[in-house]
Design an enzyme around this catalytic site. Structure first.
Site, PDB file in Angstrom:
ATOM      1  N   GLU A  95       7.428   8.458  11.353  1.00 24.03           N
ATOM      2  CA  GLU A  95       7.956   7.345  10.558  1.00 24.03           C
ATOM      3  C   GLU A  95       7.908   7.614   9.058  1.00 24.03           C
ATOM      4  OE1 GLU A  95       5.407   3.981  12.821  1.00 24.03           O
ATOM      5  OE2 GLU A  95       5.039   4.126  10.695  1.00 24.03           O
ATOM      6  N   CYS A 108       7.743   6.989   1.435  1.00 25.44           N
ATOM      7  CA  CYS A 108       6.420   7.253   1.995  1.00 25.44           C
ATOM      8  C   CYS A 108       6.602   8.182   3.198  1.00 25.44           C
ATOM      9  CB  CYS A 108       5.785   5.931   2.417  1.00 25.44           C
ATOM     10  SG  CYS A 108       4.230   6.129   3.282  1.00 25.44           S
ATOM     11  N   CYS A 115      -2.712  11.168  14.490  1.00 21.15           N
ATOM     12  CA  CYS A 115      -3.799  11.482  13.562  1.00 21.15           C
ATOM     13  C   CYS A 115      -5.089  11.542  14.358  1.00 21.15           C
ATOM     14  CB  CYS A 115      -3.888  10.383  12.502  1.00 21.15           C
ATOM     15  SG  CYS A 115      -5.105  10.705  11.200  1.00 21.15           S
ATOM     16  N   CYS A 119      -9.756   6.141  11.883  1.00 19.63           N
ATOM     17  CA  CYS A 119     -10.091   4.954  11.078  1.00 19.63           C
ATOM     18  C   CYS A 119      -9.804   3.684  11.896  1.00 19.63           C
ATOM     19  CB  CYS A 119      -9.292   4.933   9.779  1.00 19.63           C
ATOM     20  SG  CYS A 119      -9.584   6.381   8.752  1.00 19.63           S
ATOM     21  N   CYS A 122      -6.411   1.499  11.497  1.00 21.68           N
ATOM     22  CA  CYS A 122      -5.135   2.206  11.383  1.00 21.68           C
ATOM     23  C   CYS A 122      -4.470   2.457  12.731  1.00 21.68           C
ATOM     24  CB  CYS A 122      -5.365   3.524  10.652  1.00 21.68           C
ATOM     25  SG  CYS A 122      -3.850   4.454  10.385  1.00 21.68           S
ATOM     26  N   GLY A 162      -0.733  10.252   9.645  1.00 23.44           N
ATOM     27  CA  GLY A 162      -1.413  11.542   9.578  1.00 23.44           C
ATOM     28  C   GLY A 162      -2.297  11.711   8.363  1.00 23.44           C
ATOM     29  N   SER A 194      -2.452  11.080  -0.313  1.00 19.57           N
ATOM     30  CA  SER A 194      -3.580  10.220   0.029  1.00 19.57           C
ATOM     31  C   SER A 194      -4.425  10.864   1.118  1.00 19.57           C
ATOM     32  CB  SER A 194      -3.033   8.872   0.516  1.00 19.57           C
ATOM     33  OG  SER A 194      -4.082   8.017   0.883  1.00 19.57           O
ATOM     34  N   SER A 217      -8.791   7.243   0.056  1.00 20.19           N
ATOM     35  CA  SER A 217      -8.981   6.011   0.826  1.00 20.19           C
ATOM     36  C   SER A 217     -10.472   5.756   0.940  1.00 20.19           C
ATOM     37  CB  SER A 217      -8.358   6.165   2.214  1.00 20.19           C
ATOM     38  OG  SER A 217      -6.971   6.386   2.080  1.00 20.19           O
ATOM     39  N   LEU A 218     -10.935   4.803   0.177  1.00 16.10           N
ATOM     40  CA  LEU A 218     -12.378   4.557   0.097  1.00 16.10           C
ATOM     41  C   LEU A 218     -12.790   3.443   1.064  1.00 16.10           C
ATOM     42  CD1 LEU A 218     -14.684   5.771  -1.504  1.00 16.10           C
ATOM     43  CD2 LEU A 218     -14.253   4.118  -3.326  1.00 16.10           C
ATOM     44  N   HIS A 219     -12.262   2.259   0.866  1.00 19.06           N
ATOM     45  CA  HIS A 219     -12.435   1.105   1.761  1.00 19.06           C
ATOM     46  C   HIS A 219     -13.851   0.549   1.867  1.00 19.06           C
ATOM     47  CE1 HIS A 219      -8.359   2.067   2.579  1.00 19.06           C
ATOM     48  NE2 HIS A 219      -8.566   2.950   3.535  1.00 19.06           N
ATOM     49  N   ASN A 293      -3.430  -4.956   6.877  1.00 15.59           N
ATOM     50  CA  ASN A 293      -2.328  -5.350   7.729  1.00 15.59           C
ATOM     51  C   ASN A 293      -2.903  -5.322   9.143  1.00 15.59           C
ATOM     52  OD1 ASN A 293       0.259  -5.786   8.702  1.00 15.59           O
ATOM     53  ND2 ASN A 293       1.173  -4.208   7.403  1.00 15.59           N
ATOM     54  N   CYS A 336       0.992   1.953   8.544  1.00  9.15           N
ATOM     55  CA  CYS A 336       1.020   3.293   9.119  1.00  9.15           C
ATOM     56  C   CYS A 336       1.003   3.293  10.644  1.00  9.15           C
ATOM     57  CB  CYS A 336      -0.204   4.075   8.670  1.00  9.15           C
ATOM     58  SG  CYS A 336      -0.564   3.897   6.949  1.00  9.15           S
TER      59      CYS A 336
HETATM   60  N1  SAH Z   1      -4.623   9.735   6.089  1.00  8.94           N
HETATM   61  C1  SAH Z   1      -4.398   9.408   4.712  1.00  8.94           C
HETATM   62  C2  SAH Z   1      -3.026   8.835   4.405  1.00  8.94           C
HETATM   63  C3  SAH Z   1      -2.404   7.764   5.266  1.00  8.94           C
HETATM   64  S1  SAH Z   1      -2.735   6.078   5.180  1.00  8.94           S
HETATM   65  C4  SAH Z   1      -5.475   8.502   4.206  1.00  8.94           C
HETATM   66  O1  SAH Z   1      -6.336   8.131   4.969  1.00  8.94           O
HETATM   67  O2  SAH Z   1      -5.500   8.223   3.021  1.00  8.94           O
HETATM   68  C5  SAH Z   1      -2.349   5.317   3.696  1.00  8.94           C
HETATM   69  C6  SAH Z   1      -3.367   4.208   3.369  1.00  8.94           C
HETATM   70  O3  SAH Z   1      -3.196   3.022   4.180  1.00  8.94           O
HETATM   71  C7  SAH Z   1      -4.819   4.652   3.584  1.00  8.94           C
HETATM   72  O4  SAH Z   1      -5.593   4.194   2.517  1.00  8.94           O
HETATM   73  C8  SAH Z   1      -5.184   3.935   4.868  1.00  8.94           C
HETATM   74  O5  SAH Z   1      -6.565   3.825   4.983  1.00  8.94           O
HETATM   75  C9  SAH Z   1      -4.454   2.612   4.716  1.00  8.94           C
HETATM   76  N2  SAH Z   1      -4.216   1.872   5.958  1.00  8.94           N
HETATM   77  C10 SAH Z   1      -3.974   2.328   7.199  1.00  8.94           C
HETATM   78  N3  SAH Z   1      -3.774   1.314   8.067  1.00  8.94           N
HETATM   79  C11 SAH Z   1      -3.884   0.176   7.357  1.00  8.94           C
HETATM   80  C12 SAH Z   1      -3.790  -1.212   7.687  1.00  8.94           C
HETATM   81  N4  SAH Z   1      -3.548  -1.609   8.946  1.00  8.94           N
HETATM   82  N5  SAH Z   1      -3.964  -2.105   6.685  1.00  8.94           N
HETATM   83  C13 SAH Z   1      -4.206  -1.703   5.418  1.00  8.94           C
HETATM   84  N6  SAH Z   1      -4.310  -0.417   5.044  1.00  8.94           N
HETATM   85  C14 SAH Z   1      -4.166   0.518   6.006  1.00  8.94           C
END
Ligand code: SAH
Length: 348
Positions: A95, A108, A115, A119, A122, A162, A194, A217-219, A293, A336
Site C-alpha cells: 500500500e 507515503c 512486517c 508493534c 499496528c 514495513g 521512519s 517512532s518513540l510512543h 488510529n 499502516c
Molecule cells: N516501521 C516504521 C515505519 C512505519 S509506521 C516505524 O515504525 O517507524 C509509521 C508510523 O505510524 C510509526 O510511528 C508507527 O508506529 C505509527 N503507527 C502504526 N500504526 C498506527 C496506528 N494504528 N495508529 C497510529 N499510529 C500508528
C-alpha cells in the site's frame, strides 16, 4: 533479481552503463533508458520510442521491468487523501498513500510486504513479514502515483508498511535513486525515513552522507512502557536509542523527528508528556503527535481530543516543538497495513 532476470529499475546510471557495455551498446543508451524509467516514468520498454526495437527486445529478454498497477484505490471524501493498493510481480500487494498539503504533494511509501516488528497498535505486522521490497518497487509506488494523479510529488515519507531499517540496503538505494539528479530528483531534504528504532542501522544511516530526515517512532518515554507497545524495545533501550539520535544529528545536521502515537489511557497523560520532554530535551528535535488510529484487531482506545491538546501544550511548556498530525484518510483505512489487511480478508 526477479523471475531470474536482473531488475533494471533498481540499477544506478553507472550500473546501467556497465550493462549496456556488456551488450555492446553505446553509453548514451544507458542515459536514454534511465531517463525513460526515472524521468518520463515509462511503463515498459515498448514506450521508449528513441530506443531501437532490437534493443528494446534485448532488454525485455534480459531485464525485469517493475511497473505497479493499482488493484484498489480509495479516496477520502474529506481531505483528498488517496490510498493505493498495488500488485507486485509475484502477486503480493503493497500500500501507498497520496496526501495533498499546502506545501506540496506527499507520497507515503511501503518498504516491506508485512512486517516482523510486532508493534501492538499496528496493522502491518499482524501477519508477519512476507518480504522486503526492491528499490524499483519502492520507486514505482512514487512513479505510479505520479502517473495516476498527473501531479508532481515533492515529498516522500517511508512510513507505509514495513520497517525500512529491516530492509536497509534496498531502502538506501531507493533513496539514492529517488533523489538522483538524473532521475526524478526529489530533494533529499523532502525525504523522511521512519524507524521503530534499530540502533545499529540508524548509526549506519548517519554515515551515508544523506540529507534526509530520520523519524523515530518513540510512543513511550520509559523503557517499561515502550516494551509493552514495541517488542524492539527489548533489544534496544532508550538510552542507546537517544545516543543514536544524537549521533544522527551530529553527523548530518538534520533535526530528528519523534513520532508519538497517543493511545487513550496508555501514554496520553500529562505525566507522560513531562517524561517525554525530559527524555528528548537534550536533542534538537521535533515531535509529531499522532492520535492512534484504532485497528479492529487490537483493543486500543482512541485518545480524547482534549488529551491531545493538553499533551501538546505540556511539551511546549518545556520548550519542545510539537505538531499534531492531521488525521488524514481516517475514513479510508489510512493507518499502516489496514487496506492490505482488508483486501486479504475479502479475497480469503
Ligand atoms: N516501521 C516504521 C515505519 C512505519 S509506521 C516505524 O515504525 O517507524 C509509521 C508510523 O505510524 C510509526 O510511528 C508507527 O508506529 C505509527 N503507527 C502504526 N500504526 C498506527 C496506528 N494504528 N495508529 C497510529 N499510529 C500508528
Amino acid at each position: 533479481m526477479n523471475h531470474g532476470k536482473k531488475d533494471i529499475k533498481s540499477m544506478t546510471l553507472e550500473e546501467l552503463k556497465e550493462e549496456m557495455a556488456v551488450l555492446g551498446e553505446k553509453p548514451f543508451r544507458a542515459k536514454q533508458i534511465y531517463e525513460w524509467m526515472h524521468v518520463k516514468l515509462a511503463e515498459g520498454f515498448e514506450q521508449m520510442t528513441n530506443i531501437p526495437k532490437a534493443l528494446q527486445e534485448k532488454c525485455r529478454e534480459r531485464y525485469f521491468y517493475a511497473c505497479l498497477k493499482p488493484v484498489r484505490v480509495q479516496e477520502s471524501a474529506t481531505d483528498g487523501t488517496k490510498k493505493f493498493l498495488f500488485e507486485l510481480a509475484d502477486g503480493k500487494t503493497a500500500e501507498s498513500v497520496w496526501m495533498k498539503y499546502k506545501h506540496g504533494n506527499s507520497v507515503c511509501v511501503s518498504s516491506q510486504v508485512g512486517c516482523r516488528m510486532g508493534c501492538v497498535f499496528c496493522a502491518s505486522t499482524l501477519d508477519g513479514l512476507e518480504r522486503g521490497l526492491f528499490p524499483s518497487e519502492m520507486l514505482e509506488q512514487v512513479y505510479a502515483i505520479s502517473r495516476l494523479t498527473g501531479e508532481r510529488v515533492s515529498n516522500v515519507v517511508v512510513m507505509g508498511m514495513g520497517e525500512p531499517m529491516d530492509n536497509y540496503e534496498n531502502t538506501v538505494k531507493f533513496i539514492r535513486l529517488l533523489t538522483d539528479g538524473n532521475g526524478l530528483h526529489i530533494s533529499q531534504r523532502n525525504v523522511t525515513v521512519s524507524t521503530c528504532g534499530l540502533v545499529p542501522r540508524m548509526r549506519e544511516l548517519a554515515e551515508e552522507g544523506l540529507q534526509i530526515t530520520l523519524a523515530l517512532s518513540l510512543h513511550a518515554a520509559t523503557d517499561e512502557k515502550r516494551r509493552k507497545l514495541m517488542p524492539i524495545a527489548n533489544r534496544y533501550g532508550l538510552e542507546e536509542l537517544m545516543e543514536a539520535c544524537a549521533y544522527y544529528f551530529e553527523k548530518t545536521g538534520r533535526r530528528i523527528t519523534f513520532e508519538y502515537s497517543l493511545i487513550g489511557g496508555v501514554n496520553d497523560r500529562p505525566q507522560d508528556a513531562v517524561r517525554l520532554a525530559q527524555l528528548i530535551r537534550p536533542l534538537n528535535c521535533h515531535v509529531n503527535l499522532i492520535p492512534v488510529n484504532p485497528i479492529k484487531e487490537r483493543n486500543l482506545r482512541p485518545c480524547p481530543k482534549e488529551n491531545v491538546t493538553a499533551f501538546k501544550n505540556m511539551l511546549e511548556k518545556y520548550g519542545i516543538n510539537a505538531t499534531v498530525r492531521r488525521e488524514m484518510g481516517r475514513d479510508i483505512d489510512g493507518a499502516c497495513g489496514q487496506l492490505r489487511k482488508r483486501y486479504g480478508e475479502n479475497k480469503r
